[in-house]
Design an enzyme around this catalytic site. Structure first.
Site, PDB file in Angstrom:
ATOM      1  N   ASN A   1      27.488  43.239 -11.551  1.00  0.00           N
ATOM      2  CA  ASN A   1      26.204  43.313 -10.841  1.00  0.00           C
ATOM      3  C   ASN A   1      26.414  43.945  -9.464  1.00  0.00           C
ATOM      4  OD1 ASN A   1      26.869  41.162  -8.892  1.00  0.00           O
ATOM      5  ND2 ASN A   1      26.879  39.897 -10.740  1.00  0.00           N
TER       6      ASN A   1
ATOM      7  N   ASP B   1      26.068  35.750 -15.803  1.00  0.00           N
ATOM      8  CA  ASP B   1      25.551  34.642 -16.611  1.00  0.00           C
ATOM      9  C   ASP B   1      26.015  34.727 -18.058  1.00  0.00           C
ATOM     10  OD1 ASP B   1      24.066  33.400 -14.545  1.00  0.00           O
ATOM     11  OD2 ASP B   1      22.672  35.083 -14.636  1.00  0.00           O
TER      12      ASP B   1
END
Ligand code: C5P
Length: 399
Positions: A209, A279
């Protein structure tokens, strides 16, 4: 701007490491300090007054008998400065300081100065280990408000390997920041997670990310500069950090970050979960590069929620702080995470705020705590945001 409004006098004596002091001056000025430079006559063989004056934006105090701003400049300088940094401190200057000899601008200022003194010795290995120098260093270290910095081991100017290199300017800067701040986190052990994680798909691809790690690193520096012992568990970032009170454990994946945190969690007083942990992670990372025509489906499984799992293992007296980066229903989501992850505080930064969140040097936060506690902050530099977060945390440690 961690040295805002601080008056720093930097005294340079005549060692080859003097060539690094212009860099130290720049670092101090960048942090908001006002800097004045004092030199011994020998120092001027290694650096020019013009360089020092240009970078410090002040005249250089070089000679007790030459007019400067006043005829008692050593007294004025001693009153003006909050901290006196002697770097490099040669064996000769150290000997004079230890014995109260005041025969030049630097040593006279030192004798008239009664606030914090930081000494960064630099010399040949044998000179450093001579009993005379050792005695002098011990004398200085024992004096109130004096800090004698350790020297580094490595190649010396005389081309021999040994002990005696001056501590690098970046590390001296951290020491100056530490000395200028109240050590209100002394003795606290703080674990901080920072940066993104990378989840391997195959040898050339991964999921990650946009996290730069800047917020977590700023927090680590803030805590360390206030005296805490920091363990920074960092995912891959481009950031570099040198601080005597920070140990960095580099990890790559969410699982590695979890393992590192789990290992050290118990012994911490405070944990700050600032990392943007993935995640999901690929169910079966491939050993060989996936061919374009085979890449039809990527199966993912959830990673462990480090903050939540550590929240379940939270010990009495331990404090946990989490972060929430939200795009919608910010307050509701942040408060939900505060409860779900058993946090004491949660720091919300919204991606809807321009200049806040990932990648930027600035951030705008709201802090939520137990019993509907809420505090909003304006957009600030991440280093100042870090100070705000730690100030909020300090309020909890006082309870
Ligand atoms: O659930 P969400 O990812 O938005 O929660 C953010 C908070 O939880 C942050 O403090 C983050 O560091 C932490 N977190 C974690 N492990 C995960 C996911 C999030 O520690 N796997």
């Amino acid at each position: 701007m961690r040295l805002k409004n601080q008056h720093i006098a930097i005294g340079i004596s005549g060692g080859i490491a003097a060539y690094k002091i212009p860099q130290l001056i720049r670092l101090c000025v960048k942090e908001g300090a006002q800097v004045k430079v004092i030199t011994t006559p020998s120092a001027l063989h290694f650096v020019t007054p013009l360089t020092l004056q240009t970078l410090s934006q002040n005249n250089v105090y070089q000679d007790i008998f030459q007019p400067y701003d006043s005829s008692t400049e050593h007294i004025q300088m001693a009153q003006w400065a909050d901290i006196l940094v002697v770097a490099p401190a040669t064996a000769n200057t150290i000997a004079k300081m230890a014995n109260g000899i005041a025969d030049n601008a630097l040593t006279s200022t030192y004798l008239a100065f009664n606030k914090k003194v930081i000494i960064a010795p630099a010399m040949n290995h044998n000179m450093l280990h001579h009993p005379a120098t050792r005695n002098n260093l011990d004398t200085l270290a024992a004096r109130e408000k004096h800090v004698v910095l350790p020297t580094d081991f490595g190649q010396l100017a005389c081309l021999t390997e040994g002990d005696g290199r001056m501590m690098e300017p970046e590390m001296i800067l951290q020491q100056i920041i530490m000395q200028s701040k109240e050590q209100d986190l002394e003795g606290e052990k703080i674990l901080i997670t920072a940066g993104p994680t990378q989840e391997r798909i195959d040898p050339v691809r991964y999921i990650t990310n946009n996290s730069s790690g800047k917020m977590g690193y700023a927090l680590a520096e803030e805590c360390a500069s206030r005296g805490a012992d920091v363990l920074l568990v960092s995912g891959p970032t481009n950031l570099k950090l040198h601080h005597p009170h920070i140990t960095i454990k580099h990890v790559v994946s969410a699982q590695e970050m979890y393992d590192a945190v789990e290992t050290y969690h118990k012994e911490q007083d405070i944990c700050i979960f600032c990392a943007a942990v993935a995640d999901y992670t690929p169910l079966e990372p491939q050993c060989q590069k996936i061919k374009t025509h085979c890449a039809s489906e990527l199966r993912l499984v959830p990673t462990k929620d480090i903050a939540a799992e550590m929240g379940e293992q939270k010990q009495k007296g331990q404090l946990h702080i989490g972060f929430a980066l939200e795009t919608n229903d910010e307050e509701i989501n942040a408060k939900e995470k505060l409860e779900k992850k058993n946090l004491d505080l949660i720091v919300l930064n919204s991606l809807n705020n321009p200049q806040a969140g990932y990648q930027y040097d600035t951030n705008q936060i709201t802090i939520f705590g137990q019993n509907d506690y809420r505090k909003d902050f304006p957009l600030k530099d991440k280093k100042e945001v870090a100070a705000d977060i730690i100030d909020e945390l300090k309020k909890l440690t006082k309870k």
